[in-house]
Write an enzyme that holds these catalytic residues in place. Structure first.
Site, PDB file in Angstrom:
ATOM      1  N   LYS A  44       0.827  -1.234  -0.159  1.00  0.00           N
ATOM      2  CA  LYS A  44       0.063  -0.039   0.071  1.00  0.00           C
ATOM      3  C   LYS A  44       0.972   1.234   0.034  1.00  0.00           C
ATOM      4  O   LYS A  44       0.385   2.341  -0.339  1.00  0.00           O
ATOM      5  CB  LYS A  44      -0.828  -0.002   1.078  1.00  0.00           C
ATOM      6  CG  LYS A  44      -1.540  -1.133   1.392  1.00  0.00           C
ATOM      7  CD  LYS A  44      -2.351  -1.008   2.908  1.00  0.00           C
ATOM      8  CE  LYS A  44      -3.063  -2.520   3.374  1.00  0.00           C
ATOM      9  NZ  LYS A  44      -3.506  -2.204   4.668  1.00  0.00           N
ATOM     10  N   GLU A 101       7.904   2.104  -6.173  1.00  0.00           N
ATOM     11  CA  GLU A 101       7.797   1.506  -4.811  1.00  0.00           C
ATOM     12  C   GLU A 101       8.081   2.839  -3.800  1.00  0.00           C
ATOM     13  O   GLU A 101       8.918   3.777  -4.339  1.00  0.00           O
ATOM     14  CB  GLU A 101       8.966   0.737  -4.897  1.00  0.00           C
ATOM     15  CG  GLU A 101       9.623   0.204  -3.130  1.00  0.00           C
ATOM     16  CD  GLU A 101       8.459  -0.806  -2.774  1.00  0.00           C
ATOM     17  OE1 GLU A 101       7.247  -0.403  -2.746  1.00  0.00           O
ATOM     18  OE2 GLU A 101       8.878  -1.805  -2.337  1.00  0.00           O
ATOM     19  N   ASP A 105      14.762  -0.804   1.224  1.00  0.00           N
ATOM     20  CA  ASP A 105      15.411  -0.945   2.530  1.00  0.00           C
ATOM     21  C   ASP A 105      16.424  -2.150   2.327  1.00  0.00           C
ATOM     22  O   ASP A 105      17.613  -2.052   1.875  1.00  0.00           O
ATOM     23  CB  ASP A 105      14.400  -1.166   3.596  1.00  0.00           C
ATOM     24  CG  ASP A 105      15.100  -1.210   5.055  1.00  0.00           C
ATOM     25  OD1 ASP A 105      15.258  -0.301   5.395  1.00  0.00           O
ATOM     26  OD2 ASP A 105      14.766  -2.508   5.572  1.00  0.00           O
ATOM     27  N   PHE A 154      13.883   5.383  10.506  1.00  0.00           N
ATOM     28  CA  PHE A 154      12.253   4.890  10.357  1.00  0.00           C
ATOM     29  C   PHE A 154      11.422   5.961   9.716  1.00  0.00           C
ATOM     30  O   PHE A 154      11.323   6.833  10.453  1.00  0.00           O
ATOM     31  CB  PHE A 154      11.826   3.838  11.337  1.00  0.00           C
ATOM     32  CG  PHE A 154      10.781   3.147  10.624  1.00  0.00           C
ATOM     33  CD1 PHE A 154      10.976   2.004  10.115  1.00  0.00           C
ATOM     34  CD2 PHE A 154       9.089   3.592  10.803  1.00  0.00           C
ATOM     35  CE1 PHE A 154       9.861   1.049   9.353  1.00  0.00           C
ATOM     36  CE2 PHE A 154       8.365   2.830  10.114  1.00  0.00           C
ATOM     37  CZ  PHE A 154       8.497   1.591   9.484  1.00  0.00           C
ATOM     38  N   ARG A 167      -0.024   7.004   7.559  1.00  0.00           N
ATOM     39  CA  ARG A 167       0.296   6.796   5.935  1.00  0.00           C
ATOM     40  C   ARG A 167      -0.221   8.234   5.343  1.00  0.00           C
ATOM     41  O   ARG A 167       0.275   8.572   4.232  1.00  0.00           O
ATOM     42  CB  ARG A 167      -0.551   5.649   5.229  1.00  0.00           C
ATOM     43  CG  ARG A 167      -0.263   4.296   5.462  1.00  0.00           C
ATOM     44  CD  ARG A 167      -0.773   3.433   4.712  1.00  0.00           C
ATOM     45  NE  ARG A 167      -0.753   1.813   4.974  1.00  0.00           N
ATOM     46  CZ  ARG A 167       0.440   1.163   4.593  1.00  0.00           C
ATOM     47  NH1 ARG A 167       1.381   1.747   3.908  1.00  0.00           N
ATOM     48  NH2 ARG A 167       0.450  -0.004   4.911  1.00  0.00           N
TER      49      ARG A 167
HETATM   50  P1  IMP Z   1      12.897  -4.168   1.519  1.00  0.00           P
HETATM   51  O1  IMP Z   1      12.387  -5.295   0.597  1.00  0.00           O
HETATM   52  O2  IMP Z   1      13.656  -4.475   2.904  1.00  0.00           O
HETATM   53  O3  IMP Z   1      13.749  -3.434   0.702  1.00  0.00           O
HETATM   54  O4  IMP Z   1      11.700  -3.401   2.075  1.00  0.00           O
HETATM   55  C1  IMP Z   1      10.767  -2.463   1.469  1.00  0.00           C
HETATM   56  C2  IMP Z   1       9.757  -2.475   2.158  1.00  0.00           C
HETATM   57  O5  IMP Z   1       9.756  -2.155   3.591  1.00  0.00           O
HETATM   58  C3  IMP Z   1       8.818  -1.057   1.698  1.00  0.00           C
HETATM   59  O6  IMP Z   1       8.107  -1.132   0.543  1.00  0.00           O
HETATM   60  C4  IMP Z   1       8.139  -0.506   3.020  1.00  0.00           C
HETATM   61  O7  IMP Z   1       6.984  -1.133   2.954  1.00  0.00           O
HETATM   62  C5  IMP Z   1       9.046  -1.222   4.140  1.00  0.00           C
HETATM   63  N1  IMP Z   1       9.991   0.004   4.940  1.00  0.00           N
HETATM   64  C6  IMP Z   1      11.128  -0.081   4.729  1.00  0.00           C
HETATM   65  N2  IMP Z   1      11.691   1.118   5.308  1.00  0.00           N
HETATM   66  C7  IMP Z   1      10.640   1.760   5.843  1.00  0.00           C
HETATM   67  C8  IMP Z   1      10.557   3.008   6.738  1.00  0.00           C
HETATM   68  O8  IMP Z   1      11.342   3.555   7.137  1.00  0.00           O
HETATM   69  N3  IMP Z   1       9.229   3.411   6.926  1.00  0.00           N
HETATM   70  C9  IMP Z   1       8.118   2.483   6.579  1.00  0.00           C
HETATM   71  N4  IMP Z   1       8.323   1.384   5.763  1.00  0.00           N
HETATM   72  C10 IMP Z   1       9.458   0.864   5.601  1.00  0.00           C
HETATM   73 MG    MG Z   2       5.930  -1.008   1.097  1.00  0.00          MG
END
Ligand code: IMP
Ligand code: MG
Length: 182
Positions: A44, A101, A105, A154, A167
């Site tokens: 989302k 996206e 992270d 975060f 959000r």
């Molecule tokens: P990745 O697979 O670890 O790159 O994760 C990406 C997903 O983690 C994003 O689409 C977000 O939903 C969530 N995410 C990562 N960091 C944050 C943050 O600082 N705030 C909120 N959601 C985050």
């Molecule tokens: Mg996400």
């Protein structure tokens, strides 16, 4: 400012400027009769970014949605990617997919999704993220279009949540550590 937010990282004006720049790059790169740009919003968190981006792009676009989960509750990653809402299209082999996206992270979500859509037979697959936390990478991954690199904090707002909250903030803010440590 919201009481759970420590400080504003990106204001509405800064976000607007970033998205204007990204849209201009995309207009340039996806110009031409041979391209069929499909903006694929990853639900989302990307919904606000996607809505603003699609308004600023002037080349023809189609839109679609997928929902994946890589996060458990709160701020800790689970490390695995689950497809909750899949993409079902009969014309994938003619689609130039741009995955939209909110944030990168660990890199797992986009690394997985890009490969998944390539294997499904899309004509091309590129990635566009509003935010990028390069320090947090666990798998090597670089997006084709990056709005802004941010430090390892975060963040919430502009679609991004903490346990489904915050959000709807119109800016990107750093969450107060006291909110997730309690
Ligand atoms: P990745 O697979 O670890 O790159 O994760 C990406 C997903 O983690 C994003 O689409 C977000 O939903 C969530 N995410 C990562 N960091 C944050 C943050 O600082 N705030 C909120 N959601 C985050
Ligand atoms: Mg996400």
């Amino acid at each position: 400012m919201h009481p759970d937010v420590e400080r504003v990282l990106l204001s509405e004006k800064e976000l607007d400027d970033i998205i204007t720049r990204l849209a201009a790059q995309l207009d340039r790169d996806y110009a031409g009769e041979d391209k069929k740009l499909l903006l694929l919003c990853i639900l989302k968190g990307s919904v606000v970014f996607m809505g603003e981006l699609m308004k600023k792009i002037t080349v023809p676009v189609e839109i679609d949605f997928m929902r994946v989960s890589s996060y458990g509750a709160g701020t800790a990653t689970t490390g695995s990617v689950n497809i909750i809402l899949d993409l079902h299209r009969k014309d994938l082999e003619t689609c130039d997919i741009l995955i939209v996206e909110d944030i990168i992270d660990s890199g797992r979500t986009l690394a997985y999704l890009k490969q998944y859509l390539e294997l499904k037979g899309a004509h091309s697959v590129k990635t566009c993220t509003l935010l990028d936390k390069p320090e947090r990478r666990e798998v090597a991954f670089e997006a084709d279009y990056v709005g802004r690199e941010i430090p390892d904090e975060f963040v919430v707002g502009y679609g991004l949540d903490y346990d489904e909250r915050l959000r709807a903030l119109p800016y990107v803010g750093i969450l107060k550590p006291s909110v997730y440590s309690k």
